[in-house]
Design a protein around this motif. Structure first.
Motif, PDB file in Angstrom:
ATOM      1  N   LYS A 120       0.829  -1.207   0.000  1.00  0.00           N
ATOM      2  CA  LYS A 120       0.000   0.000   0.000  1.00  0.00           C
ATOM      3  C   LYS A 120       0.862   1.256   0.000  1.00  0.00           C
ATOM      4  O   LYS A 120       0.568   2.221  -0.708  1.00  0.00           O
ATOM      5  CB  LYS A 120      -0.939   0.001   1.210  1.00  0.00           C
ATOM      6  CG  LYS A 120      -2.088  -0.976   1.081  1.00  0.00           C
ATOM      7  CD  LYS A 120      -2.998  -0.935   2.289  1.00  0.00           C
ATOM      8  CE  LYS A 120      -4.143  -1.940   2.136  1.00  0.00           C
ATOM      9  NZ  LYS A 120      -5.014  -1.940   3.309  1.00  0.00           N
ATOM     10  N   ALA A 124       0.915   4.007  -2.857  1.00  0.00           N
ATOM     11  CA  ALA A 124       0.697   5.416  -2.540  1.00  0.00           C
ATOM     12  C   ALA A 124       1.865   6.254  -3.040  1.00  0.00           C
ATOM     13  O   ALA A 124       1.666   7.345  -3.612  1.00  0.00           O
ATOM     14  CB  ALA A 124       0.508   5.593  -1.033  1.00  0.00           C
ATOM     15  N   LYS A 127       1.577   6.464  -6.772  1.00  0.00           N
ATOM     16  CA  LYS A 127       0.536   7.417  -7.159  1.00  0.00           C
ATOM     17  C   LYS A 127       1.022   8.846  -6.971  1.00  0.00           C
ATOM     18  O   LYS A 127       0.760   9.718  -7.816  1.00  0.00           O
ATOM     19  CB  LYS A 127      -0.725   7.197  -6.310  1.00  0.00           C
ATOM     20  CG  LYS A 127      -1.536   6.002  -6.723  1.00  0.00           C
ATOM     21  CD  LYS A 127      -2.794   5.862  -5.859  1.00  0.00           C
ATOM     22  CE  LYS A 127      -3.610   4.653  -6.244  1.00  0.00           C
ATOM     23  NZ  LYS A 127      -4.789   4.496  -5.395  1.00  0.00           N
ATOM     24  N   SER A 128       1.725   9.064  -5.872  1.00  0.00           N
ATOM     25  CA  SER A 128       2.256  10.405  -5.610  1.00  0.00           C
ATOM     26  C   SER A 128       3.255  10.802  -6.692  1.00  0.00           C
ATOM     27  O   SER A 128       3.224  11.941  -7.197  1.00  0.00           O
ATOM     28  CB  SER A 128       2.926  10.428  -4.234  1.00  0.00           C
ATOM     29  OG  SER A 128       3.587  11.630  -4.011  1.00  0.00           O
TER      30      SER A 128
END
Length: 166
Positions: A120, A124, A127-128
């Protein structure tokens, strides 16, 4: 032998007989009685010794039976102790296996949770990074588009044309 029969004298025979009877009586009174008493004592001592030997033999048989009984009890107790030790060993092994399996299950669960958390976090972070790259690209595209005044006006009119009023 003929000489004895030819020279036989009744008087001499009588005195020899008297002396022999006297000697027998003296021996009976002073020798035979003590000898017979000693023989009887010896006989009773032997009988007592035989009885004592029989009693000792019976006692030895009893002791041997008691020893056998004690030996059997000791063997049974040893077997019981060995059985109990084997059972304790088996129980300890089973407990250790169960505890190890539980610990392994906990470690696997922790590892899965850690992997999931890392996944996760990686998603994340990805995605950032994608968002940052997208913003950088958009910024460059918009900067390039907005660097020309004509293009700026055209973009504003196009956006206003697409927008609908409520």
């Amino acid at each position: 032998m003929d000489k004895l029969i030819n020279e036989f004298s009744i008087g001499l025979f009588f005195w020899q007989l008297v002396l022999f009877i006297g000697l027998v009586l003296l021996l009976r009174k002073f020798a035979w009685k003590p000898i017979l008493d000693a023989v009887e004592k010896r006989e009773s001592g032997i009988e007592d010794a035989l009885k004592a030997a029989e009693n000792a033999k019976a006692e030895m048989a009893n002791l041997q039976a008691d020893n056998e009984k004690l030996l059997k009890e000791a063997r049974a107790e040893r077997e019981a102790m060995l059985k109990e030790a084997r059972e304790m060993k088996t129980k300890m092994i089973e407990d250790a296996k169960t505890e190890a399996q539980e610990e392994a299950g906990k470690l696997v669960a922790q590892a899965q949770a850690s992997i999931e958390a890392e996944r996760k976090a990686a998603i994340a972070d990805l995605k950032s990074q994608v968002a940052n790259l997208s913003i950088d690209i958009a910024e460059k595209v918009v900067k390039d588009e907005l660097s020309n005044k004509g293009k700026q006006e055209k973009l504003v009119e196009s956006l206003l044309g697409n927008a609908t009023l409520n």
